[in-house]
Write a protein that holds these residues in place. Structure first.
Motif, PDB file in Angstrom:
ATOM      1  N   GLU A   1      -2.650   0.184   7.064  1.00 54.81           N
ATOM      2  CA  GLU A   1      -2.805  -1.272   7.146  1.00 54.81           C
ATOM      3  C   GLU A   1      -3.104  -1.858   5.775  1.00 54.81           C
ATOM      4  OE1 GLU A   1      -5.645  -4.659   9.267  1.00 54.81           O
ATOM      5  OE2 GLU A   1      -5.713  -2.584   9.991  1.00 54.81           O
ATOM      6  N   LEU A   2      -3.955  -1.177   5.013  1.00 50.88           N
ATOM      7  CA  LEU A   2      -4.268  -1.654   3.667  1.00 50.88           C
ATOM      8  C   LEU A   2      -3.023  -1.631   2.791  1.00 50.88           C
ATOM      9  CD1 LEU A   2      -6.238  -2.615   1.539  1.00 50.88           C
ATOM     10  CD2 LEU A   2      -6.875  -0.231   1.116  1.00 50.88           C
TER      11      LEU A   2
ATOM     12  N   LEU B   1      -1.452  -4.813   0.796  1.00 50.56           N
ATOM     13  CA  LEU B   1      -1.160  -4.803  -0.628  1.00 50.56           C
ATOM     14  C   LEU B   1       0.312  -5.112  -0.885  1.00 50.56           C
ATOM     15  CD1 LEU B   1      -3.210  -1.628  -1.642  1.00 50.56           C
ATOM     16  CD2 LEU B   1      -3.733  -3.972  -2.312  1.00 50.56           C
ATOM     17  N   GLU B   2       1.188  -4.587  -0.021  1.00 49.14           N
ATOM     18  CA  GLU B   2       2.625  -4.826  -0.192  1.00 49.14           C
ATOM     19  C   GLU B   2       2.973  -6.297  -0.017  1.00 49.14           C
ATOM     20  OE1 GLU B   2       6.953  -3.230   1.474  1.00 49.14           O
ATOM     21  OE2 GLU B   2       5.081  -2.274   2.151  1.00 49.14           O
ATOM     22  N   ARG B   3       2.240  -7.003   0.858  1.00 52.86           N
ATOM     23  CA  ARG B   3       2.492  -8.436   1.024  1.00 52.86           C
ATOM     24  C   ARG B   3       2.267  -9.201  -0.269  1.00 52.86           C
ATOM     25  NH1 ARG B   3      -0.342  -9.963   6.838  1.00 52.86           N
ATOM     26  NH2 ARG B   3       0.632  -8.295   8.066  1.00 52.86           N
ATOM     27  N   HIS B   4       1.455  -8.620  -1.151  1.00 55.24           N
ATOM     28  CA  HIS B   4       1.201  -9.234  -2.462  1.00 55.24           C
ATOM     29  C   HIS B   4       1.958  -8.490  -3.561  1.00 55.24           C
ATOM     30  CE1 HIS B   4      -1.954 -12.037  -1.111  1.00 55.24           C
ATOM     31  NE2 HIS B   4      -2.293 -11.082  -0.260  1.00 55.24           N
ATOM     32  N   ALA B   5       3.045  -7.791  -3.162  1.00 57.25           N
ATOM     33  CA  ALA B   5       3.983  -7.157  -4.100  1.00 57.25           C
ATOM     34  C   ALA B   5       3.390  -5.965  -4.836  1.00 57.25           C
ATOM     35  CB  ALA B   5       4.519  -8.178  -5.115  1.00 57.25           C
TER      36      ALA B   5
ATOM     37  N   VAL C   1       0.470   2.319 -15.249  1.00 58.85           N
ATOM     38  CA  VAL C   1       0.833   2.862 -13.937  1.00 58.85           C
ATOM     39  C   VAL C   1       0.334   2.007 -12.781  1.00 58.85           C
ATOM     40  CG1 VAL C   1       1.027   5.243 -14.728  1.00 58.85           C
ATOM     41  CG2 VAL C   1      -1.188   4.388 -13.918  1.00 58.85           C
ATOM     42  N   GLY C   2      -0.436   0.947 -13.078  1.00 55.85           N
ATOM     43  CA  GLY C   2      -0.830   0.020 -12.021  1.00 55.85           C
ATOM     44  C   GLY C   2      -2.296   0.032 -11.645  1.00 55.85           C
ATOM     45  N   LYS C   3      -3.164   0.567 -12.499  1.00 54.81           N
ATOM     46  CA  LYS C   3      -4.589   0.646 -12.186  1.00 54.81           C
ATOM     47  C   LYS C   3      -5.216  -0.752 -12.144  1.00 54.81           C
ATOM     48  CE  LYS C   3      -5.489   3.291 -15.723  1.00 54.81           C
ATOM     49  NZ  LYS C   3      -4.118   3.387 -16.304  1.00 54.81           N
ATOM     50  N   THR C   4      -5.019  -1.497 -13.206  1.00 57.49           N
ATOM     51  CA  THR C   4      -5.580  -2.848 -13.268  1.00 57.49           C
ATOM     52  C   THR C   4      -4.946  -3.745 -12.214  1.00 57.49           C
ATOM     53  OG1 THR C   4      -6.035  -2.618 -15.631  1.00 57.49           O
ATOM     54  CG2 THR C   4      -5.904  -4.860 -14.754  1.00 57.49           C
ATOM     55  N   GLU C   5      -3.658  -3.585 -12.015  1.00 58.19           N
ATOM     56  CA  GLU C   5      -2.948  -4.421 -11.051  1.00 58.19           C
ATOM     57  C   GLU C   5      -3.459  -4.190  -9.634  1.00 58.19           C
ATOM     58  OE1 GLU C   5      -0.509  -7.571 -10.475  1.00 58.19           O
ATOM     59  OE2 GLU C   5      -0.941  -6.587 -12.391  1.00 58.19           O
ATOM     60  N   LEU C   6      -3.888  -2.966  -9.327  1.00 57.70           N
ATOM     61  CA  LEU C   6      -4.439  -2.698  -8.004  1.00 57.70           C
ATOM     62  C   LEU C   6      -5.688  -3.533  -7.767  1.00 57.70           C
ATOM     63  CD1 LEU C   6      -4.597  -1.142  -5.334  1.00 57.70           C
ATOM     64  CD2 LEU C   6      -5.966   0.575  -6.528  1.00 57.70           C
ATOM     65  N   ALA C   7      -6.581  -3.595  -8.746  1.00 57.42           N
ATOM     66  CA  ALA C   7      -7.800  -4.390  -8.592  1.00 57.42           C
ATOM     67  C   ALA C   7      -7.465  -5.866  -8.393  1.00 57.42           C
ATOM     68  CB  ALA C   7      -8.700  -4.204  -9.809  1.00 57.42           C
TER      69      ALA C   7
ATOM     70  N   VAL D   1      -5.982  -9.626  -1.561  1.00 55.40           N
ATOM     71  CA  VAL D   1      -6.035  -9.190  -0.166  1.00 55.40           C
ATOM     72  C   VAL D   1      -7.356  -9.586   0.483  1.00 55.40           C
ATOM     73  CG1 VAL D   1      -6.187  -7.143   1.314  1.00 55.40           C
ATOM     74  CG2 VAL D   1      -4.378  -7.300  -0.399  1.00 55.40           C
ATOM     75  N   LEU D   2      -8.456  -9.434  -0.256  1.00 53.38           N
ATOM     76  CA  LEU D   2      -9.787  -9.710   0.285  1.00 53.38           C
ATOM     77  C   LEU D   2     -10.189 -11.177   0.149  1.00 53.38           C
ATOM     78  CD1 LEU D   2     -11.679  -6.566  -1.068  1.00 53.38           C
ATOM     79  CD2 LEU D   2     -10.711  -6.906   1.214  1.00 53.38           C
TER      80      LEU D   2
END
Length: 308
Positions: free
Chosen positions: A17-18, A22-26, A55-61, A67-68
């Motif tokens: 679900e998470l 996250l995918e909804r926000h690309a 590799v996407g570390k900062t982008e994940l945050a 999302v939250l």
């Protein structure tokens, strides 16, 4: 839960679900990263992400904050960073103005005046204090490996109980601890004590198919053929023994540059003039150009070469 209705950490029911949120926000993540992120939310533990730059570390945050529905509070680490720069400082110009105004008004109570100078209104909250006082929030401690050992020890103390002490004001405790994401490019080893406090995940470069999907999700105007060409070239560059292999961020930049030129495919000539979008060291560009771009771009892109 859609983009108009942000989730809370407790509302996210599973890693899958998470990943969908996250995918909804690309942001496209694999099962391992989705699981690590979900467990960090559910267990209330900081998430420590290591991996090469891009590799996407900062982008994940950043995406997790979306999302939250929480503000992202970012602490960018660097050599020489100390506690006052990360936690709080006093607004000396405002304190001085207050002192002068009080003196002009004829204030005579020195003890009271000194107490007023260290009132909460004169405290400048830096990222760590901001995160403790903001609920909900996502605290990104970015590139911790660039900071000194002393700051790392201080950060461990803050993350242990989400409490700080301001001598003039007393103890400040987070009513609701922030979601914490700590990143490192591994330019040096972060101490085991801090890693033990966190949940750990190493981010790899994405597979070819996932990188194509990321490019097309972030840049829907890119054709399938162009996304595949860029992804394949980036994958080959990562195996070319470069000083700074390109990450997904560079793949996206390269694609944006090509789109800005109105390019729908990647050929050696176009690759040569846009190489600065993906390789940021002169030595790397020389090595790639010296080896020939024809060989770099020649590949079988079965199933990913459609002009979709």
């Amino acid at each position: 839960m859609g983009e108009s209705a942000p989730a809370t950490a407790d509302q996210v029911g599973s890693p899958a679900e998470l990943a969908g949120l996250l995918e909804r926000h690309a942001y496209l993540c694999d099962e391992g990263l989705a699981t690590a992120c979900f467990l960090a939310l559910r267990m209330g533990r900081p998430l420590f992400l290591e991996g090469e730059a891009g590799v996407g570390k900062t982008e994940l945050a950043k995406t997790l904050a979306l999302v939250l529905g929480a503000p992202l509070i970012r602490l960018q680490c660097y050599e020489g960073l100390d506690a006052s720069q990360a936690l709080y400082d006093w607004d000396f110009p405002r304190q001085l103005l207050h002192l002068r105004a009080a003196e002009a008004a004829g204030a005579r109570d020195v003890a009271r005046l000194e107490g007023e100078l260290y009132d909460r209104r004169f405290l400048l909250a830096r990222p760590l204090l901001q995160a403790l006082e903001t609920a909900p929030s996502v605290l990104l401690v970015d590139e911790l490996d660039r900071a000194d050992d002393e700051f790392e020890a201080f950060l461990l103390e803050v993350l242990s109980d989400f409490t700080i002490t301001v001598p003039e004001l007393g103890t400040i405790r987070a009513e609701r601890p922030p979601v914490v994401v700590v990143t490192s490019n591994r330019t040096r080893e972060v101490h085991d004590a801090l890693k033990r406090r966190c949940l750990y995940h190493w981010l790899e470069h994405p597979s070819f198919d996932r990188e194509v999907a990321i490019i097309r999700r972030r840049l829907p105007e890119a054709t399938g053929r162009l996304a595949a060409r860029v992804a394949r070239a980036a994958q080959r560059l990562r195996g070319a023994d470069l000083l700074k292999p390109p990450g997904v961020a560079e793949s996206l930049d390269w694609t944006r540059a090509l789109l800005a030129l109105g390019v729908r495919d990647l050929d050696p000539g176009t690759a040569a003039v846009t190489l600065g979008a993906v390789l940021k060291y002169r030595e790397d560009q020389r090595r790639v150009l010296g080896g020939g771009l024809d060989a770099l771009l020649a590949s079988s892109l079965a199933g990913g070469d459609a002009d979709a």
